[in-house]
Design a protein around this motif. Structure first.
Motif, PDB file in Angstrom:
ATOM      1  N   ASP A  41      81.697  -4.881  43.029  1.00 27.59           N
ATOM      2  CA  ASP A  41      80.478  -4.859  43.848  1.00 27.59           C
ATOM      3  C   ASP A  41      79.237  -4.932  42.966  1.00 27.59           C
ATOM      4  O   ASP A  41      78.260  -5.621  43.287  1.00 27.59           O
ATOM      5  CB  ASP A  41      80.414  -3.583  44.688  1.00 27.59           C
ATOM      6  CG  ASP A  41      81.556  -3.465  45.689  1.00 27.59           C
ATOM      7  OD1 ASP A  41      82.366  -4.409  45.791  1.00 27.59           O
ATOM      8  OD2 ASP A  41      81.636  -2.415  46.354  1.00 27.59           O
ATOM      9  N   ASP A  45      76.196  -7.881  42.402  1.00 22.71           N
ATOM     10  CA  ASP A  45      74.757  -7.655  42.534  1.00 22.71           C
ATOM     11  C   ASP A  45      73.981  -8.638  41.660  1.00 22.71           C
ATOM     12  O   ASP A  45      72.885  -9.082  42.014  1.00 22.71           O
ATOM     13  CB  ASP A  45      74.433  -6.212  42.142  1.00 22.71           C
ATOM     14  CG  ASP A  45      73.086  -5.752  42.677  1.00 22.71           C
ATOM     15  OD1 ASP A  45      72.589  -6.354  43.656  1.00 22.71           O
ATOM     16  OD2 ASP A  45      72.541  -4.781  42.121  1.00 22.71           O
ATOM     17  N   ARG A  49      75.005 -11.047  45.707  1.00 25.84           N
ATOM     18  CA  ARG A  49      76.041 -11.047  46.743  1.00 25.84           C
ATOM     19  C   ARG A  49      76.652  -9.664  46.943  1.00 25.84           C
ATOM     20  O   ARG A  49      77.746  -9.544  47.467  1.00 25.84           O
ATOM     21  CB  ARG A  49      77.179 -12.012  46.369  1.00 25.84           C
ATOM     22  CG  ARG A  49      76.787 -13.394  45.853  1.00 25.84           C
ATOM     23  CD  ARG A  49      76.238 -14.338  46.875  1.00 25.84           C
ATOM     24  NE  ARG A  49      77.135 -14.754  47.917  1.00 25.84           N
ATOM     25  CZ  ARG A  49      77.780 -15.932  47.939  1.00 25.84           C
ATOM     26  NH1 ARG A  49      77.670 -16.769  46.919  1.00 25.84           N
ATOM     27  NH2 ARG A  49      78.517 -16.270  48.967  1.00 25.84           N
ATOM     28  N   LYS A  50      75.952  -8.603  46.521  1.00 26.61           N
ATOM     29  CA  LYS A  50      76.571  -7.276  46.548  1.00 26.61           C
ATOM     30  C   LYS A  50      76.976  -6.849  47.954  1.00 26.61           C
ATOM     31  O   LYS A  50      78.096  -6.352  48.162  1.00 26.61           O
ATOM     32  CB  LYS A  50      75.640  -6.224  45.941  1.00 26.61           C
ATOM     33  CG  LYS A  50      76.273  -4.824  45.898  1.00 26.61           C
ATOM     34  CD  LYS A  50      75.397  -3.818  45.188  1.00 26.61           C
ATOM     35  CE  LYS A  50      76.060  -2.443  45.177  1.00 26.61           C
ATOM     36  NZ  LYS A  50      75.271  -1.433  44.436  1.00 26.61           N
ATOM     37  N   ALA A  51      76.110  -7.022  48.928  1.00 24.60           N
ATOM     38  CA  ALA A  51      76.425  -6.567  50.289  1.00 24.60           C
ATOM     39  C   ALA A  51      77.657  -7.287  50.830  1.00 24.60           C
ATOM     40  O   ALA A  51      78.537  -6.670  51.453  1.00 24.60           O
ATOM     41  CB  ALA A  51      75.234  -6.776  51.208  1.00 24.60           C
ATOM     42  N   GLU A  52      77.733  -8.568  50.578  1.00 25.25           N
ATOM     43  CA  GLU A  52      78.856  -9.379  51.056  1.00 25.25           C
ATOM     44  C   GLU A  52      80.168  -8.929  50.415  1.00 25.25           C
ATOM     45  O   GLU A  52      81.185  -8.747  51.095  1.00 25.25           O
ATOM     46  CB  GLU A  52      78.569 -10.848  50.727  1.00 25.25           C
ATOM     47  CG  GLU A  52      79.531 -11.847  51.289  1.00 25.25           C
ATOM     48  CD  GLU A  52      79.118 -13.282  50.967  1.00 25.25           C
ATOM     49  OE1 GLU A  52      79.913 -14.182  51.274  1.00 25.25           O
ATOM     50  OE2 GLU A  52      78.023 -13.496  50.392  1.00 25.25           O
ATOM     51  N   ALA A  54      80.725  -6.012  48.818  1.00 27.01           N
ATOM     52  CA  ALA A  54      80.989  -4.598  49.114  1.00 27.01           C
ATOM     53  C   ALA A  54      81.633  -4.421  50.480  1.00 27.01           C
ATOM     54  O   ALA A  54      82.480  -3.529  50.670  1.00 27.01           O
ATOM     55  CB  ALA A  54      79.702  -3.787  49.027  1.00 27.01           C
ATOM     56  N   ALA A  55      81.277  -5.258  51.442  1.00 22.28           N
ATOM     57  CA  ALA A  55      81.871  -5.171  52.782  1.00 22.28           C
ATOM     58  C   ALA A  55      83.361  -5.500  52.720  1.00 22.28           C
ATOM     59  O   ALA A  55      84.184  -4.845  53.391  1.00 22.28           O
ATOM     60  CB  ALA A  55      81.157  -6.114  53.730  1.00 22.28           C
ATOM     61  N   GLU A  58      85.150  -2.498  50.944  1.00 31.45           N
ATOM     62  CA  GLU A  58      85.295  -1.339  51.832  1.00 31.45           C
ATOM     63  C   GLU A  58      86.444  -1.552  52.816  1.00 31.45           C
ATOM     64  O   GLU A  58      87.273  -0.651  53.029  1.00 31.45           O
ATOM     65  CB  GLU A  58      83.985  -1.102  52.588  1.00 31.45           C
ATOM     66  CG  GLU A  58      84.031   0.027  53.617  1.00 31.45           C
ATOM     67  CD  GLU A  58      84.173   1.414  53.029  1.00 31.45           C
ATOM     68  OE1 GLU A  58      84.468   2.351  53.795  1.00 31.45           O
ATOM     69  OE2 GLU A  58      83.993   1.581  51.805  1.00 31.45           O
ATOM     70  N   ARG A  75      86.510 -12.042  46.723  1.00 27.16           N
ATOM     71  CA  ARG A  75      85.387 -11.372  46.067  1.00 27.16           C
ATOM     72  C   ARG A  75      85.091 -11.989  44.703  1.00 27.16           C
ATOM     73  O   ARG A  75      83.929 -12.202  44.348  1.00 27.16           O
ATOM     74  CB  ARG A  75      85.683  -9.873  45.943  1.00 27.16           C
ATOM     75  CG  ARG A  75      85.565  -9.128  47.258  1.00 27.16           C
ATOM     76  CD  ARG A  75      85.985  -7.681  47.134  1.00 27.16           C
ATOM     77  NE  ARG A  75      87.429  -7.540  47.168  1.00 27.16           N
ATOM     78  CZ  ARG A  75      88.093  -6.453  46.785  1.00 27.16           C
ATOM     79  NH1 ARG A  75      87.431  -5.415  46.290  1.00 27.16           N
ATOM     80  NH2 ARG A  75      89.407  -6.384  46.867  1.00 27.16           N
TER      81      ARG A  75
END
Length: 237
Positions: A41, A45, A49-52, A54-55, A58, A75
């Protein structure tokens, strides 16, 4: 039935305390277990693309994605073009050992246990954590690089392409065989669904600030405090 041994410490399947020296091997997941971040993740960053990423992480850790290998490939593809230098920045600026990690590792080593680090993460980080803590064995994934940039793929290894849950289990069992010990004399610690296979074959399974599915199946769940809280249950000396 699970019971709270102390605030934030849940136990099921045995009565503590157990002697730490009764075990011969302790195996750790890395990301969000031995260390405070999910490395993939944080690398993402650097690519915005961290949010993408990280989802996906998770969902994989919660066990909502059945194919862990494919989730990791997705990822890593999103990391294509990130400078290799970004890995060092993540290590220097964002990565920290989780509270109690050094204490627990050193207590296990002092009690004669061998140590194993098994990660769905990357050798850049596991090698550095191994060297810092004096860990005996590691297994993780190798990021492909070319001309100082990540290629968005991983490098095949002799044992397979990706260290997923089954590879973590295989590595734990292979390490036990190498050491000529019964897996019942191993401790396995993790936080995500991909840790469940190795936790399932170990004599003692420990969930550290883990996803619900992992907490439910672990013999010890540390829900508050540091990794060294395991020493309240499995005692040195």
């Amino acid at each position: 039935m699970p019971h709270e041994h102390a605030p934030g410490l849940v136990i099921q399947g045995f009565t503590p305390p157990l002697p730490l020296a009764g075990f011969k091997l302790i195996a750790f997941d890395m990301d969000s277990t031995l260390i405070n971040i999910e490395c993939v993740d944080e690398i993402a960053d650097a690519a915005g693309r961290k949010a993408e990423v990280a989802a996906i992480t998770e969902a994989a850790m919660r066990g909502e994605i059945a194919d862990y290998k494919e989730s990791l490939r997705q990822r890593v593809t999103l990391l294509k073009g990130v400078p290799v230098s970004a890995l060092q920045v993540v290590f220097d600026r964002r990565l920290r050992l989780n509270p109690g990690a050094e204490t627990l590792v050193h207590a296990a080593q002092a009690a004669g246990l061998k140590t194993l680090l098994v990660s769905g993460g990357f050798t850049f980080f596991t090698d550095r954590i191994r060297d810092r803590l004096g860990i005996d064995f590691t297994r993780s994934n190798v990021l492909g690089t070319e001309n100082g940039l990540l290629t968005g793929s991983m490098v095949d290894q002799p044992w397979g392409d990706i260290c997923d849950g089954e590879e973590k289990k295989r590595m734990l069992l292979a390490t036990c065989a190498q050491l000529q010990i019964d897996p019942r004399h191993a401790i396995a610690i993790g936080d995500g669904a991909n840790d469940l296979p190795m936790m399932g074959v170990a004599g003692l399974s420990v969930a550290y600030h883990a996803k619900p599915k992992v907490r439910e199946q672990a013999m010890v769940a540390i829900n508050a405090g540091g990794l060294d809280r395991l020493l309240e249950v499995v005692q040195p000396g």
